[in-house]
Design a protein around this motif. Sequence first.
Motif, PDB file in Angstrom:
ATOM      1  N   LYS A 304     -27.589  38.646 -21.635  1.00  0.00           N
ATOM      2  CA  LYS A 304     -26.742  37.532 -20.813  1.00  0.00           C
ATOM      3  C   LYS A 304     -25.204  37.616 -21.480  1.00  0.00           C
ATOM      4  N   GLU A 307     -23.590  40.717 -20.051  1.00  0.00           N
ATOM      5  CA  GLU A 307     -23.202  40.524 -18.733  1.00  0.00           C
ATOM      6  C   GLU A 307     -22.098  39.770 -18.501  1.00  0.00           C
ATOM      7  N   MET A 308     -22.076  38.564 -19.368  1.00  0.00           N
ATOM      8  CA  MET A 308     -20.973  37.747 -19.226  1.00  0.00           C
ATOM      9  C   MET A 308     -19.715  38.388 -19.497  1.00  0.00           C
ATOM     10  N   GLU A 309     -19.686  39.146 -20.634  1.00  0.00           N
ATOM     11  CA  GLU A 309     -18.434  39.921 -21.147  1.00  0.00           C
ATOM     12  C   GLU A 309     -18.175  40.883 -20.053  1.00  0.00           C
ATOM     13  N   ALA A 310     -19.086  41.604 -19.442  1.00  0.00           N
ATOM     14  CA  ALA A 310     -18.630  42.400 -18.464  1.00  0.00           C
ATOM     15  C   ALA A 310     -18.268  41.688 -17.166  1.00  0.00           C
ATOM     16  N   ARG A 311     -18.506  40.656 -16.856  1.00  0.00           N
ATOM     17  CA  ARG A 311     -18.025  39.841 -15.781  1.00  0.00           C
ATOM     18  C   ARG A 311     -16.386  39.477 -16.245  1.00  0.00           C
ATOM     19  N   GLN A 312     -16.359  38.987 -17.346  1.00  0.00           N
ATOM     20  CA  GLN A 312     -15.120  38.562 -17.843  1.00  0.00           C
ATOM     21  C   GLN A 312     -14.153  39.863 -17.957  1.00  0.00           C
ATOM     22  N   GLN A 313     -14.453  40.951 -18.263  1.00  0.00           N
ATOM     23  CA  GLN A 313     -13.824  42.053 -18.259  1.00  0.00           C
ATOM     24  C   GLN A 313     -13.460  42.528 -16.751  1.00  0.00           C
ATOM     25  N   ARG A 314     -14.375  42.364 -15.965  1.00  0.00           N
ATOM     26  CA  ARG A 314     -14.013  42.675 -14.647  1.00  0.00           C
ATOM     27  C   ARG A 314     -13.013  41.608 -13.798  1.00  0.00           C
ATOM     28  N   GLU A 315     -13.067  40.434 -14.380  1.00  0.00           N
ATOM     29  CA  GLU A 315     -12.281  39.407 -13.965  1.00  0.00           C
ATOM     30  C   GLU A 315     -10.873  39.766 -14.521  1.00  0.00           C
ATOM     31  N   ARG A 318      -9.484  42.437 -12.799  1.00  0.00           N
ATOM     32  CA  ARG A 318      -8.943  42.069 -11.449  1.00  0.00           C
ATOM     33  C   ARG A 318      -7.590  41.347 -11.521  1.00  0.00           C
TER      34      ARG A 318
END
Length: 528
Positions: A304, A307-315, A318
């Motif tokens: 998790k 995944e959270m770090e990946a989402r943050q990196q994607r954010e 962006r």
Amino acid sequence: MAKKWFLAANKKQTDGNRMEAPQRINASDGINTSASLETLPHVLFADDDANMREYVSCLLKTQYRVTVVQNGIMALELAKTTRPDLILSDIIMPGMDGIQLLQALRQDPRTHDIPLILLSIRASEASKIDSFDAGADDYLVKPFTPPELLARIKAHITLKRTRNQAYQAIKSSEELLQSVFNGVPSSIAVYKTCYAADNSIDDFEMFLLNDLMCQSLNRPKHDIIGKRYRELFPTASKLDVLDLFKEVVYTGQSTSFERWYETNGKNRCLRFKANKLHDLLIVIADDMTAEKQLQIKNEQMKAKQLEMEARQQREIFRVTLRTQEEERRRISENLHNGLGQMLFSIKLNLDTIDLSDSLFSTEENRKKLKNAELLLANCIRESRRISHELMPSILEDFGLEAAIENICSQLTGPCNFVAEIEPIVPPADQEIQLAVYRIVQELALNIVKHSQATEASIKIYDSNEGFINATVSDNGIGFDIQKEDNNATGLLTIKHRVKMLRGNIHCSSQIGIGTAIKISLPKTIDTY
């Protein structure tokens, strides 16, 4: 016949033959006192012939406590209550003969181990074999000599005592082993190997176990000993556990493995360590369920977090792209609306210059050239301004303090900016100083654009913990930091930038009072 044999034996004793008659020892002789009788081995003799009972009793009582009975039924009852050291019995008796007495004794757990010597007038080999098959310890044919009877009784009593001592030693060893087993913080089980008709290993039978093993099976020990492994662990047939245990016995090589079991309606993970000892299989099992569940939980939490770090990196990616696009758009607008229009004006001025020799044209041309010269000067200043925004040369030439003061001087207008800068010792890395400059510059621009403030301050100071700190505050209208739409002010971009640099950011704002934003960044890149 027994009477004649008894009388003949007495006659031989009278004639001085080597077979001596039993000596009658009185209590006054110091041997058959009540205290000494208790220490003598106890012999129970059953015979329906009174003369034989009297003869054998006289023969034995100098060395043994003798109890005589006239049939097998009486002997069986006395054996159950007194547990003699040895039973001497005639075979042919009314009611219950010697063979029936022997069978009854062997079937009763209270008397099954008492040595029994059968007496009989039958000397045939078949009679002896039948007696031994029934469980007799010895067979003595009448008539017998007293030394032979005494020797056989002594041998069997000595043998029984030796067996008892060995049994007690084994029992003490088992108790010691059991005590050691119970002190081990693991489930321990010792299995006997069970072979099939073709001499292959079929299963394993529980032989010895400790208390933890009983608790894990949730069954009393007497309900586990003697049970097969497949019966104790029905799900084992679905796993390869038995095959691994068989391999240990076949090869003699120990093994260790983990398996999930379903016991008592619960899934448990057990770590097995199996070793061979002669024909026994010793299995040590540790319950790894809690550790495995914690490991699974940690892995899930790690997944998790990833995944959270990946989402943050994607954010962050962006936001970075959006910021770059905004920066490109702003530069494009500056070039188009500022520098581009001035260059276009210069071109227009130059296009209208009249190169004829008239006086009017010459004067007019001078004005147009002068105007073009002014426009070129403005172009130079505009290009320097854009260049300064892209890469502040003042930061490279004069340091962070001068660069921050320059921001305050350039932006001071309706809002007065004040800089408070403490020496940073040792100085931060150049990349960190540039990050501080850009963040402070963006926060200051936000104050000018959105805060409606009249006073603003920029503070740069050292925390003495390897961090450089910057606080930008104003007395403007403030905003609700809980609302997501406030991220449009560029605060979200700044937060992501600070996080990428492994720094911290703290925002506080009150409507109508003002806003304060503090950032902390590590001085050196190596620390993050």
